[in-house]
Scaffold this active site. Structure first.
Site, mmCIF file in Angstrom:
data_model
loop_
_atom_site.group_PDB
_atom_site.id
_atom_site.type_symbol
_atom_site.label_atom_id
_atom_site.label_comp_id
_atom_site.label_asym_id
_atom_site.label_seq_id
_atom_site.Cartn_x
_atom_site.Cartn_y
_atom_site.Cartn_z
ATOM 1 N N SER A 109 -37.530 36.753 28.513
ATOM 2 C CA SER A 109 -36.983 35.391 28.468
ATOM 3 C C SER A 109 -36.605 35.074 27.039
ATOM 4 O O SER A 109 -37.460 35.060 26.153
ATOM 5 C CB SER A 109 -38.025 34.386 28.959
ATOM 6 N N HIS B 162 -33.333 37.393 30.789
ATOM 7 C CA HIS B 162 -33.667 36.147 31.496
ATOM 8 C C HIS B 162 -33.300 34.953 30.615
ATOM 9 O O HIS B 162 -33.813 34.816 29.498
ATOM 10 C CB HIS B 162 -35.153 36.143 31.842
ATOM 11 N N ASP C 81 -33.153 30.907 30.311
ATOM 12 C CA ASP C 81 -33.727 29.668 30.845
ATOM 13 C C ASP C 81 -32.872 28.467 30.483
ATOM 14 O O ASP C 81 -32.716 28.144 29.308
ATOM 15 C CB ASP C 81 -35.140 29.477 30.289
ATOM 16 N N MET D 240 -32.450 24.439 30.852
ATOM 17 C CA MET D 240 -33.244 23.232 31.145
ATOM 18 C C MET D 240 -32.449 21.985 30.769
ATOM 19 O O MET D 240 -31.681 22.003 29.809
ATOM 20 C CB MET D 240 -34.547 23.265 30.342
ATOM 21 N N HIS E 236 -31.755 31.394 34.971
ATOM 22 C CA HIS E 236 -32.737 30.556 35.670
ATOM 23 C C HIS E 236 -32.411 29.093 35.385
ATOM 24 O O HIS E 236 -32.670 28.600 34.282
ATOM 25 C CB HIS E 236 -34.132 30.957 35.164
ATOM 26 N N MET F 81 -33.087 25.430 35.594
ATOM 27 C CA MET F 81 -34.097 24.388 35.848
ATOM 28 C C MET F 81 -33.412 23.054 35.608
ATOM 29 O O MET F 81 -33.717 22.322 34.652
ATOM 30 C CB MET F 81 -35.299 24.604 34.899
ATOM 31 N N MET G 128 -42.775 30.656 40.186
ATOM 32 C CA MET G 128 -43.210 30.159 38.870
ATOM 33 C C MET G 128 -44.720 30.280 38.782
ATOM 34 O O MET G 128 -45.444 29.763 39.638
ATOM 35 C CB MET G 128 -42.796 28.702 38.668
ATOM 36 N N GLY H 55 -40.729 24.688 32.085
ATOM 37 C CA GLY H 55 -40.402 23.801 30.964
ATOM 38 C C GLY H 55 -40.620 24.422 29.592
ATOM 39 O O GLY H 55 -39.841 24.183 28.687
ATOM 40 N N PHE H 56 -41.663 25.238 29.492
ATOM 41 C CA PHE H 56 -41.995 25.762 28.161
ATOM 42 C C PHE H 56 -42.510 27.194 28.244
ATOM 43 O O PHE H 56 -43.166 27.560 29.230
ATOM 44 C CB PHE H 56 -43.061 24.883 27.496
ATOM 45 N N GLY H 57 -42.246 27.961 27.191
ATOM 46 C CA GLY H 57 -42.833 29.286 27.062
ATOM 47 C C GLY H 57 -44.262 29.167 26.553
ATOM 48 O O GLY H 57 -44.704 28.083 26.153
ATOM 49 N N GLY H 58 -44.974 30.279 26.590
ATOM 50 C CA GLY H 58 -46.287 30.343 25.961
ATOM 51 C C GLY H 58 -47.424 29.646 26.702
ATOM 52 O O GLY H 58 -48.470 29.399 26.118
ATOM 53 N N ASP I 229 -42.623 34.377 36.782
ATOM 54 C CA ASP I 229 -42.186 33.815 35.505
ATOM 55 C C ASP I 229 -43.234 32.848 34.979
ATOM 56 O O ASP I 229 -43.518 31.831 35.604
ATOM 57 C CB ASP I 229 -40.845 33.097 35.733
ATOM 58 N N GLY I 230 -43.782 33.189 33.804
ATOM 59 C CA GLY I 230 -44.715 32.293 33.126
ATOM 60 C C GLY I 230 -46.060 32.931 32.892
ATOM 61 O O GLY I 230 -46.732 33.343 33.835
ATOM 62 N N GLY I 231 -46.435 33.070 31.628
ATOM 63 C CA GLY I 231 -47.757 33.584 31.288
ATOM 64 C C GLY I 231 -47.952 35.058 31.586
ATOM 65 O O GLY I 231 -49.091 35.523 31.714
HETATM 66 C C1 DX5 Z 1 -40.620 28.475 31.660
HETATM 67 C C2 DX5 Z 1 -39.540 29.533 31.671
HETATM 68 C C3 DX5 Z 1 -40.027 30.886 31.344
HETATM 69 C C4 DX5 Z 1 -40.674 31.009 29.982
HETATM 70 C C5 DX5 Z 1 -41.695 32.105 30.056
HETATM 71 O O1 DX5 Z 1 -40.160 27.324 32.278
HETATM 72 O O2 DX5 Z 1 -38.923 29.599 32.949
HETATM 73 O O3 DX5 Z 1 -39.017 31.859 31.537
HETATM 74 O O4 DX5 Z 1 -39.768 31.306 28.961
HETATM 75 O O5 DX5 Z 1 -42.364 32.175 28.839
HETATM 76 P P1 DX5 Z 1 -43.715 33.002 28.652
HETATM 77 O O6 DX5 Z 1 -43.449 34.402 29.095
HETATM 78 O O7 DX5 Z 1 -43.964 32.877 27.200
HETATM 79 O O8 DX5 Z 1 -44.752 32.331 29.514
HETATM 80 ZN ZN ZN Z 2 -37.521 31.312 33.446
#
Ligand code: DX5
Ligand code: ZN
Length: 221
Positions: free
Chosen positions: A10, A35, A37, A39, A68, A70, A139, A144-147, A177-179
């Site tokens: 991502s 990927h 994202d 938003m 993706h 959102m 999901m 909404g956010f990475g990390g 997707d996520g974590g």
């Molecule tokens: C969150 C995004 C993800 C995000 C994943 O809404 O859709 O794609 O970037 O980030 P990580 O891999 O850091 O959880």
């Molecule tokens: Zn994503």
């Protein structure tokens, strides 16, 4: 049938001042999909990029652009992302009242159609749509956010979607997707996922680390 694991970095965790370079780096490091994202500050509480950026990035890699979305509404923007160079366009089941029409719109642009569900949306909300899809995205964090931290309780959803997809017998990517990191990746794969989105776990350590980061997620090291 579960396919070999593919890794989809991502770019949300990339250096946005050098996005083209970052995409070339993860491409060379062995990424399968890129990927992206998108938003809107409404469907999710964050703002990222639009079709203009996707178009600018397209010449930097031949890999699959896994876009993706959102955003809600999403229908007015499908054509723009298709023209910008998306290969797979994934929308959220929660984003439109008639999401089947959205999926048809994606396909009429000649693109692969993906459907995503937020953590609170049950898998059976999309049962009847599976046959029309190329990709299902579960999901494993609130979008909404990475990390953020991986939500273990979503694994059950991945398992039931794996069973349903296998029963259909058509090749549908099952993406999470996520974590996703070296600890959670094998659990997601054991539950039936075959495409792993990873932002922070791919981009940590700078470009010299990307190849090892990706191989680690794939379970190779
Ligand atoms: C969150 C995004 C993800 C995000 C994943 O809404 O859709 O794609 O970037 O980030 P990580 O891999 O850091 O959880
Ligand atoms: Zn994503």
């Amino acid at each position: 049938m579960q396919q070999p694991v593919r890794i989809a970095p991502s770019i949300l965790s990339a250096d946005f001042a050098r996005l083209g370079e970052e995409i070339r780096a993860v491409d060379e490091a062995g990424a399968d999909y890129i990927h992206i994202d998108v938003m809107d500050g409404h469907f999710v509480p964050n703002l990222t990029i639009g079709p203009g950026v996707v178009k600018a990035l397209r010449p930097h890699s031949h890999k699959v652009f896994d876009v993706h979305l959102m955003i809600s509404p999403v229908d007015p923007y499908i054509e723009a992302f298709a023209e910008a160079g998306a290969d797979i366009i994934t929308v959220h089941a929660e984003a439109e009242a008639d999401i089947r029409a959205t999926i048809e719109r994606i396909k009429s642009c000649g693109k692969k159609a993906g459907l995503s569900i937020k953590p609170a949306t049950p898998a059976d909300a999309i049962w009847d749509l599976l046959g029309d899809l190329d990709l299902v995205l579960v999901m494993t964090v609130e979008p909404g956010f990475g990390g953020q931290s991986f939500m273990e309780d979503q694994l059950e959803k991945v398992e039931s979607l794996r069973a349903r997809v296998d029963a259909l017998g058509t090749p549908i990517d099952l993406e999470v997707d996520g974590g996703i990191d070296r600890e959670t990746a094998p659990r997601a794969v054991a539950a039936g996922a075959d495409v792993l989105v990873a932002g922070s776990a791919t981009f940590r350590g700078g470009a010299a680390a990307y190849a090892d980061n990706i191989r680690r997620l794939r379970g190779e090291i």
